[in-house]
Scaffold this motif. Structure first.
Motif, PDB file in Angstrom:
ATOM      1  N   TRP A 139       0.822  -1.212   0.000  1.00 12.33           N
ATOM      2  CA  TRP A 139       0.000   0.000   0.000  1.00 12.33           C
ATOM      3  C   TRP A 139       0.855   1.261   0.000  1.00 12.33           C
ATOM      4  O   TRP A 139       0.634   2.191  -0.763  1.00 12.33           O
ATOM      5  N   ARG A 140       1.910   1.271   0.853  1.00 12.76           N
ATOM      6  CA  ARG A 140       2.760   2.472   0.908  1.00 12.76           C
ATOM      7  C   ARG A 140       3.468   2.695  -0.417  1.00 12.76           C
ATOM      8  O   ARG A 140       3.611   3.826  -0.875  1.00 12.76           O
ATOM      9  N   ASP A 141       3.926   1.578  -1.023  1.00 16.57           N
ATOM     10  CA  ASP A 141       4.675   1.712  -2.283  1.00 16.57           C
ATOM     11  C   ASP A 141       3.805   2.343  -3.368  1.00 16.57           C
ATOM     12  O   ASP A 141       4.269   3.149  -4.157  1.00 16.57           O
TER      13      ASP A 141
ATOM     14  N   ASP B 231       3.504   0.566  12.343  1.00 14.87           N
ATOM     15  CA  ASP B 231       3.318   1.767  11.519  1.00 14.87           C
ATOM     16  C   ASP B 231       4.313   1.671  10.371  1.00 14.87           C
ATOM     17  O   ASP B 231       4.610   0.566   9.927  1.00 14.87           O
ATOM     18  N   TRP B 232       4.837   2.798   9.904  1.00 12.10           N
ATOM     19  CA  TRP B 232       5.813   2.746   8.801  1.00 12.10           C
ATOM     20  C   TRP B 232       6.914   1.739   9.131  1.00 12.10           C
ATOM     21  O   TRP B 232       7.392   1.016   8.247  1.00 12.10           O
ATOM     22  N   ASN B 233       7.313   1.708  10.383  1.00 14.53           N
ATOM     23  CA  ASN B 233       8.341   0.765  10.792  1.00 14.53           C
ATOM     24  C   ASN B 233       7.696  -0.615  10.942  1.00 14.53           C
ATOM     25  O   ASN B 233       7.147  -0.957  11.986  1.00 14.53           O
TER      26      ASN B 233
ATOM     27  N   LYS C  27      19.112  -3.086   9.860  1.00 12.01           N
ATOM     28  CA  LYS C  27      17.765  -2.773   9.417  1.00 12.01           C
ATOM     29  C   LYS C  27      17.039  -1.826  10.391  1.00 12.01           C
ATOM     30  O   LYS C  27      17.601  -0.841  10.822  1.00 12.01           O
ATOM     31  N   GLU C  28      15.812  -2.202  10.796  1.00 13.04           N
ATOM     32  CA  GLU C  28      15.031  -1.245  11.583  1.00 13.04           C
ATOM     33  C   GLU C  28      15.565  -1.046  13.003  1.00 13.04           C
ATOM     34  O   GLU C  28      15.057  -0.212  13.729  1.00 13.04           O
ATOM     35  N   ASN C  29      16.568  -1.821  13.405  1.00  9.20           N
ATOM     36  CA  ASN C  29      17.136  -1.578  14.730  1.00  9.20           C
ATOM     37  C   ASN C  29      18.419  -0.758  14.637  1.00  9.20           C
ATOM     38  O   ASN C  29      19.531  -1.288  14.705  1.00  9.20           O
TER      39      ASN C  29
ATOM     40  N   SER D 255      17.720   4.828   5.299  1.00 15.12           N
ATOM     41  CA  SER D 255      17.680   6.011   4.417  1.00 15.12           C
ATOM     42  C   SER D 255      16.323   6.703   4.373  1.00 15.12           C
ATOM     43  O   SER D 255      16.238   7.932   4.383  1.00 15.12           O
ATOM     44  N   HIS D 256      15.263   5.909   4.297  1.00 14.30           N
ATOM     45  CA  HIS D 256      13.946   6.499   4.129  1.00 14.30           C
ATOM     46  C   HIS D 256      13.617   7.475   5.266  1.00 14.30           C
ATOM     47  O   HIS D 256      13.149   8.594   5.039  1.00 14.30           O
ATOM     48  N   MET D 257      13.868   7.051   6.486  1.00 17.95           N
ATOM     49  CA  MET D 257      13.526   7.916   7.621  1.00 17.95           C
ATOM     50  C   MET D 257      14.491   9.090   7.698  1.00 17.95           C
ATOM     51  O   MET D 257      14.092  10.205   8.035  1.00 17.95           O
TER      52      MET D 257
ATOM     53  N   PRO E 152      20.753   3.159  -0.909  1.00 18.01           N
ATOM     54  CA  PRO E 152      20.324   1.840  -0.445  1.00 18.01           C
ATOM     55  C   PRO E 152      19.217   1.991   0.585  1.00 18.01           C
ATOM     56  O   PRO E 152      19.021   3.086   1.116  1.00 18.01           O
ATOM     57  N   GLU E 153      18.541   0.897   0.892  1.00 11.28           N
ATOM     58  CA  GLU E 153      17.508   1.012   1.927  1.00 11.28           C
ATOM     59  C   GLU E 153      18.133   1.446   3.241  1.00 11.28           C
ATOM     60  O   GLU E 153      17.613   2.302   3.931  1.00 11.28           O
ATOM     61  N   TYR E 154      19.282   0.843   3.560  1.00 10.85           N
ATOM     62  CA  TYR E 154      19.947   1.290   4.785  1.00 10.85           C
ATOM     63  C   TYR E 154      21.436   0.976   4.735  1.00 10.85           C
ATOM     64  O   TYR E 154      21.903   0.237   3.869  1.00 10.85           O
TER      65      TYR E 154
ATOM     66  N   LEU F 253      15.765  -0.750  -4.181  1.00  8.29           N
ATOM     67  CA  LEU F 253      14.308  -0.764  -4.021  1.00  8.29           C
ATOM     68  C   LEU F 253      13.895  -0.153  -2.688  1.00  8.29           C
ATOM     69  O   LEU F 253      13.619  -0.860  -1.726  1.00  8.29           O
ATOM     70  N   THR F 254      13.887   1.143  -2.630  1.00 10.55           N
ATOM     71  CA  THR F 254      13.498   1.793  -1.383  1.00 10.55           C
ATOM     72  C   THR F 254      12.736   3.082  -1.655  1.00 10.55           C
ATOM     73  O   THR F 254      13.065   3.836  -2.574  1.00 10.55           O
ATOM     74  N   GLY F 255      11.723   3.289  -0.833  1.00 10.99           N
ATOM     75  CA  GLY F 255      10.935   4.518  -0.922  1.00 10.99           C
ATOM     76  C   GLY F 255      11.783   5.750  -0.638  1.00 10.99           C
ATOM     77  O   GLY F 255      11.360   6.874  -0.905  1.00 10.99           O
ATOM     78  N   ALA F 256      12.974   5.530  -0.095  1.00 11.79           N
ATOM     79  CA  ALA F 256      13.863   6.659   0.196  1.00 11.79           C
ATOM     80  C   ALA F 256      14.165   7.444  -1.075  1.00 11.79           C
ATOM     81  O   ALA F 256      14.344   8.664  -1.036  1.00 11.79           O
TER      82      ALA F 256
HETATM   83  C1  G1P Z   1      10.765  -0.971   3.679  1.00  9.95           C
HETATM   84  C2  G1P Z   1       9.379  -1.525   3.445  1.00  9.95           C
HETATM   85  C3  G1P Z   1       8.360  -0.477   3.877  1.00  9.95           C
HETATM   86  C4  G1P Z   1       8.587  -0.148   5.348  1.00  9.95           C
HETATM   87  C5  G1P Z   1      10.036   0.233   5.620  1.00  9.95           C
HETATM   88  C6  G1P Z   1      10.339   0.326   7.100  1.00  9.95           C
HETATM   89  O1  G1P Z   1      10.878   0.060   2.809  1.00  9.95           O
HETATM   90  O2  G1P Z   1       9.224  -1.830   2.078  1.00  9.95           O
HETATM   91  O3  G1P Z   1       7.062  -0.953   3.675  1.00  9.95           O
HETATM   92  O4  G1P Z   1       7.757   0.907   5.674  1.00  9.95           O
HETATM   93  O5  G1P Z   1      10.934  -0.710   5.054  1.00  9.95           O
HETATM   94  O6  G1P Z   1      10.072  -0.835   7.779  1.00  9.95           O
HETATM   95  P1  G1P Z   1      11.676   1.337   2.400  1.00  9.95           P
HETATM   96  O7  G1P Z   1      11.586   2.324   3.502  1.00  9.95           O
HETATM   97  O8  G1P Z   1      13.060   0.957   2.112  1.00  9.95           O
HETATM   98  O9  G1P Z   1      10.968   1.831   1.208  1.00  9.95           O
END
Ligand code: G1P
Length: 899
Positions: free
Chosen positions: A368-370, A518-520, A725-727, A732-734, A775-777, A789-792
């Motif tokens: 959905w976010r993508d 949430d996003w995370n 990753k998320e830890n 990059s995205h955030m 990169p994603e991170y 492949l990152t929304g960043a």
């Molecule tokens: C990835 C996931 C995205 C999620 C994020 C953080 O994406 O595809 O759905 O919100 O990790 O967990 P990115 O932020 O690289 O686009």
């Protein structure tokens, strides 16, 4: 010399000895389905979707493990053998020794070239790989040049293992599915058409044909074939020491059929002689098709060298032209970097999150976010289709404010989640409004809010807490009214439902519940009591924005009121005393969701737009105050930040825990972006972020500090090693959203620091070990992972265009308000951007003759094609919608002087 160099201003780059770096991969794709990942030794994979893999699916760790690469072998009269990609046992053994051969990789958008000196054979080889945009075929063109002073007689073999089945069979049914293979040798190569495919749909008759074809430069076809892995590697052999090549095994002729074995696209060309300095070229085609005739015509087409060259040039140009945004700053490396960042949203659309070796999750579908994020970047690069996409995407919203999570092919095609377990990501309702707002700003099409769209329906009701037993397939995936007709409502109504329902779904601290995450995505273990302060701040901003859009609709269309579903009235109660009362909020939400369990009555009520806007502003204001009063952590005179979450035990995540600082970046981004944080608070936040989260050498701002505990009352992220990753990685995205937020609030220096560190680390190849792009991170050691492949990328581009270069739409007017720092201008004080707006191309040149920094300069003059533009009191240059409409569709130049 830097290990990675850009060659010009198109993003094209080159590196030496790429095989010395692990985990490198490069994306190639057509626009009609074929997607490949290719590594410096021509490993990687190629597929159309989860069920249809031409080459064996790979994850990142297979890249050093698998030997089943796209290979091409050359043998001389003495029996010396080498691989053009270095994938032979001997060449591997030579790695990191004095005998290592020279190699170089050059790549541009959607093509890659590998050069290698085959020292044992005295040959120079060049292998170019790409996928034409309209054909599902990967083309490898190999050029072999004799560097010896004497003539050489040589033999060449192509060797590409054909997986030919679903990615699910990588382990499950791996051997059994090879028995389905029906392999045949044709005049030009090898075709595999499995009888069936075994996948989650059950056993299906298969029609896909997987093939590898080969031609030399004169269109000559192979002499003999090795259609199975066994026949090519031989007993005890391997892909890096195949007996067919080393011991000149005989193959089979064309028109042979072999059933039920692992397939191999291997064949030998006729012997050839190269005099000193002479070259010969070969073309290898690997692809997937359903029709033998079209395989034949693909073969005929690309057997001609001239056509391959022509299509290669076309492919290069096509993808270059797609990236319609171009930056010129004082730093050409950064400008080249931005080419890749702006290209990444296209890759995300093609590859989803599942089809490169660091695959994030899933089986190919987009999330959905993508969906909404793709629209953001498209709005800046290919805006014409986006209005239509947005309208269709709203069909995924349910009447309870949640949304479909399984997204089918094509726009607006959402599928029912049948597994009965529903997950609600509490941030999902946020993104559609952000995208719709950008759309309205860029185009002025505020009318989109009044478009009528259906709602999604499946068994999940009451925000994923229960099932509608009365729903079945016959009902379909569109919400119905009592009379059985499909219920539709305006896009504004969809947005209202998304934002009003969330307002009432709060936890014990009167903060929006975290629900599934949430996003995370990795905050997925606090479904009951978890709360997301971060996204509550985000929603407060969205409520304000929605109110502003409603006002705009009122003023621009002279509309005084709208019709909305009667039940929504429940969520619009004027009594603001409710806001403080968690129990009342739950009752209201319950009453509303009970009304839309199965069908809705479908009756509408008329509400004045001004009343609606006021209602939303009251809610937003209450949220802002509540957050400011309850969630701000004032550490000391200098430092402070917002709490980000409450865990499942109701404890706040952020703060000082007996000297151990807990700080999360997400909780700062949204209060800054949405005017919850005051300017004074932002100063404290940036100081704290610099102190506790910033590590320049690994990309900048980390997602969180080290909590040093496995918080099973919050999410799986705490199970990841710190820095992954998320830890606590530099995610990059955030980080980009942090930069975006800072820019919005006028903190340009701080915002640029966040963006620049990401770019610098990405381009520092020795640390990031990735090709250019975001990169994603970045891991704890600075390696860039989950590349491309990152929304960043969308957000980076968006921030560069709308904030850094200040090219913004305001209800269709073009507003220019740069926030460039002195260092971003070239030595002549110039910085420019080429971008699309209102269907036209603009090159906007900022001239800063005195090299002033942001905050010191104002716009003193502005002109477009020689005609003066208006400048507002607060130093914005602008071109009204009406003036824009009068410009022809050519490209236009805007010159702006900053003094
Ligand atoms: C990835 C996931 C995205 C999620 C994020 C953080 O994406 O595809 O759905 O919100 O990790 O967990 P990115 O932020 O690289 O686009």
């Amino acid at each position: 010399m830097k290990p990675l160099r850009f060659k010009n201003d198109t993003g094209e780059f080159t590196i030496q000895q790429p095989e010395n770096i692990s985990s490198l991969y490069f994306p190639l794709a057509s626009e009609v389905g074929l997607k490949s990942a290719i590594t410096p030794n021509l490993g990687g994979d190629s597929k159309i979707n989860q069920e249809t893999f031409l080459l064996e699916p790979v994850s990142v760790d297979n890249l050093h493990n698998n030997r089943s690469t796209r290979n091409f072998w050359i043998r001389n009269q003495d029996g010396t053998v080498e691989s053009i990609s270095g994938a032979s046992a001997q060449q591997e053994a030579d790695k990191f020794t004095d005998n290592q051969e020279d190699s170089q990789l050059t790549a541009g958008l959607m093509w890659q070239k590998l050069d290698r000196q085959l020292s044992r054979l005295n040959l120079k080889v060049e292998t170019t790989t790409f996928i034409p945009r309209e054909d599902n075929v990967e083309i490898m063109q190999i050029s072999v040049t004799n560097t010896a002073d004497v003539a050489q007689e040589l033999t060449a073999y192509a060797a590409i293992p054909i997986f030919g089945r679903s990615a699910d069979n990588i382990r499950d049914h791996r051997n059994v599915t090879s028995m389905l293979h029906r392999i045949k040798t044709t005049k030009t190569g090898i075709e595999v058409c499995p009888t069936m495919s075994f996948d989650e749909r059950g056993h299906q008759l298969n029609q896909e044909i997987y093939y590898v074809l080969g031609f030399d430069e004169d269109g000559n076809t192979p002499q003999e074939f090795y259609p199975t892995v066994e026949s090519f590697i031989g007993e005890g052999g391997s892909f890096i020491h195949p007996r067919a090549v080393y011991q000149s095994y005989e193959g089979v002729s064309s028109d042979n059929q072999i059933d039920g074995r692992e397939a191999m696209g291997a064949f030998r060309f006729d012997n050839f002689t190269l005099s000193a300095g002479e070259s010969k070229r070969f073309t290898i085609l690997l692809g997937i098709d359903r029709n033998e005739d079209s395989i034949k015509s693909i073969g005929e087409k690309y057997s001609k060298l001239g056509i391959v060259q022509e299509v290669l040039e076309e492919t290069k140009q096509y993808w270059q032209d797609k990236v319609t945004v171009d930056f010129k700053t004082g730093d050409s490396n950064f400008d080249n970097y931005m080419k890749w960042v702006c290209f990444q949203p296209f890759l995300r659309r093609i590859f989803g999150c599942s089809f490169l070796p660091h695959h994030d999750y899933g089986r190919g579908g987009r999330g959905w976010r993508d969906l909404w994020q793709d629209c953001l970047s498209l709005l800046l690069m290919e805006p014409s289709q986006v209005g239509h996409m947005i309208v269709n995407n709203f069909k995924g919203v349910r009447l309870d404010g949640t949304n479909a999570t399984i997204i089918g092919d094509g726009d607006g095609n959402f599928l029912a989640d049948r597994n009965g377990i529903s997950r609600v990501w509490m941030d999902h309702a946020l993104w559609p409004l952000i995208t719709t707002k950008l759309y309205i700003d860029q185009t002025g099409d505020v009318d989109i809010l009044t478009k009528q769209v259906s709602y999604f329906k499946d068994p999940h009701v009451k925000r994923g807490t229960t099932l509608d037993e009365a729903w079945n397939d016959a009902y379909g995936n569109e919400q119905r009214s009592e009379d059985g007709t499909i219920y539709t409502g305006s896009i504004l109504e969809h947005l209202l439902i998304q934002h009003l329902t969330g307002f009432y779904e709060v936890g014990q601290h009167n903060i929006y519940r975290l629900r599934g995450a949430d996003w995370n995505d990795a905050l997925d273990m606090a479904n009951e009591n978890g709360e997301s302060v971060a996204f509550t701040a985000a929603y407060s901003g969205n409520l304000m924005e929605l109110a502003a859009l409603i006002r705009l609709l009122e003023s621009q269309t002279q509309t005084q009121s709208v019709e909305i579903l009667e039940e929504i009235g429940l969520l619009l109660k004027k009594d603001t005393a409710i806001y403080d009362n968690v129990g009342r909020k739950h009752q209201i939400l319950d009453a509303y969701t009970n009304q839309c369990l199965h069908n809705v009555n479908g009756r509408k009520v008329t509400i004045p737009l001004s009343e609606l806007a006021l209602n939303l502003i009251q809610k937003a204001t209450w949220l802002r105050q509540h957050l400011q009063q309850e969630e701000w952590i004032d550490l000391n005179e200098e430092e402070g930040w917002y709490n980000s979450y409450y865990d499942d035990n109701g404890r706040p995540t952020d703060g000082d825990y007996n000297g151990r600082i807990h700080m999360m970046l997400t909780g700062q981004v949204f209060p800054i972006m949405n005017f919850v944080a005051t300017d004074k608070q932002i100063q404290k936040i940036t100081r704290s972020a610099d102190h506790y989260l910033y590590r320049k050498e690994i990309g900048g701002y980390r997602l969180n500090t080290d909590f040093k505990e496995i918080k099973s009352d919050l999410g799986r992220m705490f199970g990841f090693a710190y820095g992954e990753k998320e830890n606590g990685a530099v995610f990059s995205h955030m980080t980009v959203m942090y930069a975006n937020a800072l820019y919005r609030r006028g903190f340009a220096k701080e915002g640029w620091k966040a963006l620049k560190t990401l770019a610098d680390t990405s381009l520092d190849f020795e640390t990031s070990h990735i090709f250019p792009g975001i990169p994603e991170y970045f891991r704890a050691d600075g390696r860039g992972v989950y590349h491309y492949l990152t929304g960043a990328a969308s957000w980076y581009m968006l921030t560069m265009v709308t904030e850094v270069f200040g090219v913004q739409g305001r209800a269709g007017d073009l507003v220019l308000h740069p926030k460039l720092l002195a260092e971003q201008f070239d030595e002549n004080g110039k910085a420019s951007i080429t971008t699309q707006f209102s269907g036209k191309t603009f090159q906007i040149i900022y001239d800063n003759p005195n090299h002033k920094g942001f905050g010191d300069y104002v716009i003193t003059s502005a002109e477009c094609n020689g005609i003066e533009l208006s400048i507002t009191d607060d130093s914005y240059a602008f071109l009204s919608k009406e003036k824009l409409a009068k410009l022809n569709s050519e490209s236009h130049q805007i010159n702006i002087t900053l003094q």
